[in-house]
Design a protein around this motif. Structure first.
Motif, PDB file in Angstrom:
ATOM      1  N   PRO A 261      -1.150   7.935  20.815  1.00 23.05           N
ATOM      2  CA  PRO A 261      -2.118   9.013  21.199  1.00 23.05           C
ATOM      3  C   PRO A 261      -3.046   9.711  20.384  1.00 23.05           C
ATOM      4  CG  PRO A 261       0.132   9.932  21.524  1.00 23.05           C
ATOM      5  CD  PRO A 261      -0.061   8.424  20.881  1.00 23.05           C
ATOM      6  N   GLY A 262      -4.547   9.721  20.724  1.00 23.18           N
ATOM      7  CA  GLY A 262      -5.893   9.750  20.213  1.00 23.18           C
ATOM      8  C   GLY A 262      -6.294   8.417  19.985  1.00 23.18           C
ATOM      9  N   GLY A 263      -5.550   7.289  19.828  1.00 20.46           N
ATOM     10  CA  GLY A 263      -5.976   5.960  18.988  1.00 20.46           C
ATOM     11  C   GLY A 263      -6.951   5.250  21.032  1.00 20.46           C
ATOM     12  N   ARG A 264      -7.724   3.921  20.302  1.00 17.77           N
ATOM     13  CA  ARG A 264      -8.377   3.061  21.071  1.00 17.77           C
ATOM     14  C   ARG A 264      -8.001   2.899  22.669  1.00 17.77           C
ATOM     15  NH1 ARG A 264     -13.536   0.768  17.021  1.00 17.77           N
ATOM     16  NH2 ARG A 264     -13.689   2.960  15.727  1.00 17.77           N
ATOM     17  N   MET A 265      -6.405   2.204  21.852  1.00 18.14           N
ATOM     18  CA  MET A 265      -6.086   1.661  23.767  1.00 18.14           C
ATOM     19  C   MET A 265      -4.270   2.589  23.578  1.00 18.14           C
ATOM     20  SD  MET A 265      -5.308  -0.734  25.669  1.00 18.14           S
ATOM     21  CE  MET A 265      -6.979  -1.858  25.192  1.00 18.14           C
ATOM     22  N   GLU A 266      -4.020   3.723  23.926  1.00 15.01           N
ATOM     23  CA  GLU A 266      -2.776   4.277  23.911  1.00 15.01           C
ATOM     24  C   GLU A 266      -1.805   3.835  24.882  1.00 15.01           C
ATOM     25  OE1 GLU A 266      -0.727   8.054  24.811  1.00 15.01           O
ATOM     26  OE2 GLU A 266      -3.394   8.360  24.778  1.00 15.01           O
ATOM     27  N   VAL A 267      -0.790   3.100  24.363  1.00 12.85           N
ATOM     28  CA  VAL A 267       0.495   2.879  24.643  1.00 12.85           C
ATOM     29  C   VAL A 267       1.068   3.409  25.046  1.00 12.85           C
ATOM     30  CG1 VAL A 267       2.375   1.442  24.361  1.00 12.85           C
ATOM     31  CG2 VAL A 267       0.709   0.564  23.333  1.00 12.85           C
ATOM     32  N   GLU A 268       1.570   2.888  26.333  1.00 11.19           N
ATOM     33  CA  GLU A 268       2.843   4.474  27.190  1.00 11.19           C
ATOM     34  C   GLU A 268       3.713   4.151  26.315  1.00 11.19           C
ATOM     35  OE1 GLU A 268       5.086   5.037  31.094  1.00 11.19           O
ATOM     36  OE2 GLU A 268       2.366   4.754  30.751  1.00 11.19           O
ATOM     37  N   GLY A 269       4.548   5.611  26.125  1.00 12.64           N
ATOM     38  CA  GLY A 269       5.531   5.724  25.440  1.00 12.64           C
ATOM     39  C   GLY A 269       5.676   5.155  24.166  1.00 12.64           C
ATOM     40  N   SER A 270       4.583   4.939  23.549  1.00 12.38           N
ATOM     41  CA  SER A 270       4.598   4.465  21.895  1.00 12.38           C
ATOM     42  C   SER A 270       4.947   5.117  20.618  1.00 12.38           C
ATOM     43  CB  SER A 270       2.952   4.555  20.861  1.00 12.38           C
ATOM     44  OG  SER A 270       2.150   5.970  21.897  1.00 12.38           O
TER      45      SER A 270
ATOM     46  N   SER B 265       8.142   3.750  18.595  1.00  6.66           N
ATOM     47  CA  SER B 265       8.362   3.932  17.434  1.00  6.66           C
ATOM     48  C   SER B 265       9.217   4.844  15.987  1.00  6.66           C
ATOM     49  CB  SER B 265       6.682   4.685  16.643  1.00  6.66           C
ATOM     50  OG  SER B 265       6.627   5.683  17.031  1.00  6.66           O
ATOM     51  N   LEU B 266       9.746   5.835  16.895  1.00  2.00           N
ATOM     52  CA  LEU B 266      11.144   6.488  16.670  1.00  2.00           C
ATOM     53  C   LEU B 266      12.337   5.326  16.743  1.00  2.00           C
ATOM     54  CD1 LEU B 266      10.592   9.955  18.234  1.00  2.00           C
ATOM     55  CD2 LEU B 266      10.342   9.028  15.557  1.00  2.00           C
ATOM     56  N   CYS B 267      12.371   4.762  17.811  1.00  2.00           N
ATOM     57  CA  CYS B 267      13.278   4.073  17.974  1.00  2.00           C
ATOM     58  C   CYS B 267      13.532   2.797  16.953  1.00  2.00           C
ATOM     59  CB  CYS B 267      14.022   2.741  18.654  1.00  2.00           C
ATOM     60  SG  CYS B 267      14.331   4.622  19.939  1.00  2.00           S
ATOM     61  N   ALA B 268      11.636   1.864  16.303  1.00  2.00           N
ATOM     62  CA  ALA B 268      11.698   1.451  15.342  1.00  2.00           C
ATOM     63  C   ALA B 268      11.513   2.041  13.723  1.00  2.00           C
ATOM     64  CB  ALA B 268      10.430   0.616  15.134  1.00  2.00           C
ATOM     65  N   ASN B 269      11.945   3.087  14.125  1.00  2.00           N
ATOM     66  CA  ASN B 269      12.496   3.552  12.416  1.00  2.00           C
ATOM     67  C   ASN B 269      13.640   3.586  12.099  1.00  2.00           C
ATOM     68  OD1 ASN B 269      13.221   6.685  11.369  1.00  2.00           O
ATOM     69  ND2 ASN B 269      11.083   6.231   9.838  1.00  2.00           N
ATOM     70  N   ARG B 270      14.862   3.615  13.532  1.00  2.00           N
ATOM     71  CA  ARG B 270      15.854   3.761  12.679  1.00  2.00           C
ATOM     72  C   ARG B 270      16.001   2.237  12.563  1.00  2.00           C
ATOM     73  NH1 ARG B 270      18.882   5.699  18.498  1.00  2.00           N
ATOM     74  NH2 ARG B 270      20.621   5.812  16.812  1.00  2.00           N
TER      75      ARG B 270
ATOM     76  N   ASN C 260       4.992   6.322  11.192  1.00  2.00           N
ATOM     77  CA  ASN C 260       6.751   6.521  11.129  1.00  2.00           C
ATOM     78  C   ASN C 260       7.570   5.205  11.092  1.00  2.00           C
ATOM     79  OD1 ASN C 260       6.676   8.955  12.817  1.00  2.00           O
ATOM     80  ND2 ASN C 260       6.380   8.141  14.691  1.00  2.00           N
ATOM     81  N   VAL C 261       6.423   4.246  10.749  1.00  2.00           N
ATOM     82  CA  VAL C 261       7.187   2.798   9.408  1.00  2.00           C
ATOM     83  C   VAL C 261       6.881   2.034   8.514  1.00  2.00           C
ATOM     84  CG1 VAL C 261       8.356   2.077  12.055  1.00  2.00           C
ATOM     85  CG2 VAL C 261       5.963   1.480  11.511  1.00  2.00           C
ATOM     86  N   ARG C 262       5.701   3.417   8.054  1.00  2.00           N
ATOM     87  CA  ARG C 262       4.774   2.823   7.274  1.00  2.00           C
ATOM     88  C   ARG C 262       5.487   2.220   6.020  1.00  2.00           C
ATOM     89  NH1 ARG C 262       1.668   7.704   5.517  1.00  2.00           N
ATOM     90  NH2 ARG C 262       0.721   6.681   7.198  1.00  2.00           N
TER      91      ARG C 262
ATOM     92  N   THR D 227      16.936 -11.279  18.709  1.00  2.00           N
ATOM     93  CA  THR D 227      17.038 -10.019  19.649  1.00  2.00           C
ATOM     94  C   THR D 227      15.665  -9.351  19.341  1.00  2.00           C
ATOM     95  OG1 THR D 227      19.543 -10.263  19.479  1.00  2.00           O
ATOM     96  CG2 THR D 227      18.878  -7.471  19.497  1.00  2.00           C
ATOM     97  N   VAL D 228      15.746  -8.619  20.963  1.00  2.00           N
ATOM     98  CA  VAL D 228      14.408  -7.642  21.258  1.00  2.00           C
ATOM     99  C   VAL D 228      15.624  -6.305  21.377  1.00  2.00           C
ATOM    100  CG1 VAL D 228      12.858  -6.932  22.843  1.00  2.00           C
ATOM    101  CG2 VAL D 228      13.018  -9.288  22.152  1.00  2.00           C
ATOM    102  N   VAL D 229      15.264  -5.271  20.391  1.00  2.00           N
ATOM    103  CA  VAL D 229      15.176  -4.101  20.930  1.00  2.00           C
ATOM    104  C   VAL D 229      14.363  -3.078  21.427  1.00  2.00           C
ATOM    105  CG1 VAL D 229      16.051  -1.724  19.941  1.00  2.00           C
ATOM    106  CG2 VAL D 229      16.192  -4.259  18.802  1.00  2.00           C
ATOM    107  N   SER D 230      14.708  -2.880  23.482  1.00  2.00           N
ATOM    108  CA  SER D 230      14.005  -2.267  24.550  1.00  2.00           C
ATOM    109  C   SER D 230      13.247  -1.602  24.593  1.00  2.00           C
ATOM    110  CB  SER D 230      14.614  -3.066  25.470  1.00  2.00           C
ATOM    111  OG  SER D 230      16.014  -1.763  25.536  1.00  2.00           O
ATOM    112  N   ASP D 231      14.411  -0.124  23.310  1.00  2.00           N
ATOM    113  CA  ASP D 231      13.265   0.838  23.502  1.00  2.00           C
ATOM    114  C   ASP D 231      12.519   1.125  22.162  1.00  2.00           C
ATOM    115  OD1 ASP D 231      15.835   1.261  22.194  1.00  2.00           O
ATOM    116  OD2 ASP D 231      16.319   2.762  23.485  1.00  2.00           O
ATOM    117  N   ALA D 232      12.453   0.539  21.667  1.00  2.00           N
ATOM    118  CA  ALA D 232      11.614   0.388  20.287  1.00  2.00           C
ATOM    119  C   ALA D 232      10.417  -0.913  20.726  1.00  2.00           C
ATOM    120  CB  ALA D 232      12.605  -0.222  19.055  1.00  2.00           C
TER     121      ALA D 232
END
Length: 222
Positions: free
Chosen positions: A49-58, A62-67, A106-108, A167-172
């Motif tokens: 949100p606030g970026g130049r190409m907001e992705v739905e559910g980003s 990102s929180l799932c990716a953080n896990r 979130n994934v720095r 393996t692709v983690v779908s909700d990440a």
């Protein structure tokens, strides 16, 4: 429904394991990770949100990716951050030297973690990624990131073609709505279609919750 990844927050460490994620399980119930690396693809500020190409559910993705990132760090398993820089002449986002091209907080990456720079959807094209993975003896990759229909999809197919098990983690992962002719394809339809296509041959597709639940079940058996 509240995304399961939101329930845990971004700083908690997780112990995750899944047979679906190509990890080996010994007959005594102990988890053994074999030549597996995490690839975090293009989780960058412009997609939020606030970026130049907001992705739905980003944010949720990102929180799932953080896990996943927290788990791989805790277990001292290999991981690679992948960062896209858009050098196309008429590009409007992920531009070189902009805050939007930075990896999201979130994934720095830690200072000692590898960040691979790329300019194409395929994370292996004109990058040292394949050489690095082969040098580490990696034969399996766990993939998450943005956007599902573009860089995640291209990188997964390329990884498969290079002989890596995926393996692709779908909700990440997250993506955007697309258009085809005069039709608008909603983001959730795009997400589902591309993940469904990948899981036919190229990858196993699991949710973060399944990934975690399977690991916890193994823990209970120990």
């Amino acid at each position: 429904m509240l995304n399961a990844c939101l329930l845990f927050g971004v700083n908690r460490h997780f112990e995750e394991e899944s047979e679906a994620c190509n990890f080996n399980i010994t007959t005594r119930g102990r988890v053994r990770f074999v030549n597996t690396a995490l690839l975090l693809i293009d989780i960058q500020n412009d997609y939020f949100p606030g970026g130049r190409m907001e992705v739905e559910g980003s944010v949720a993705a990102s929180l799932c990716a953080n896990r996943l990132l927290s788990f791989f760090r805790q277990q001292r398993l290999p991981l690679v951050h992948i960062q896209h820089t858009n050098i196309r002449p008429r590009a409007t986002f992920l531009l070189p030297g902009t805050e939007g091209a930075g990896i999201h907080e979130n994934v720095r990456p830690f200072s000692y973690e590898l960040v691979v720079q790329k300019n194409y959807p395929n994370s292996f094209r004109d990058t040292p990624l394949l050489e690095h993975l082969r040098g580490q003896g990696i034969s399996q990759v766990v993939i998450c990131g943005m956007m599902t229909h573009m860089c995640v999809e291209a990188s997964t197919r390329a990884a498969f073609d290079y002989g890596l098990r995926c393996t692709v983690v779908s909700d990440a992962c997250a993506t955007i709505a697309l258009t085809f002719g005069d039709k608008i394809i909603p983001a959730d339809h795009v997400q589902g279609a591309f993940l469904a296509a990948l899981r036919t041959v190229y990858a196993k597709v699991v949710s973060a919750e399944d990934f975690i639940s399977n690991y916890r079940q193994i823990e209970i058996q120990q």
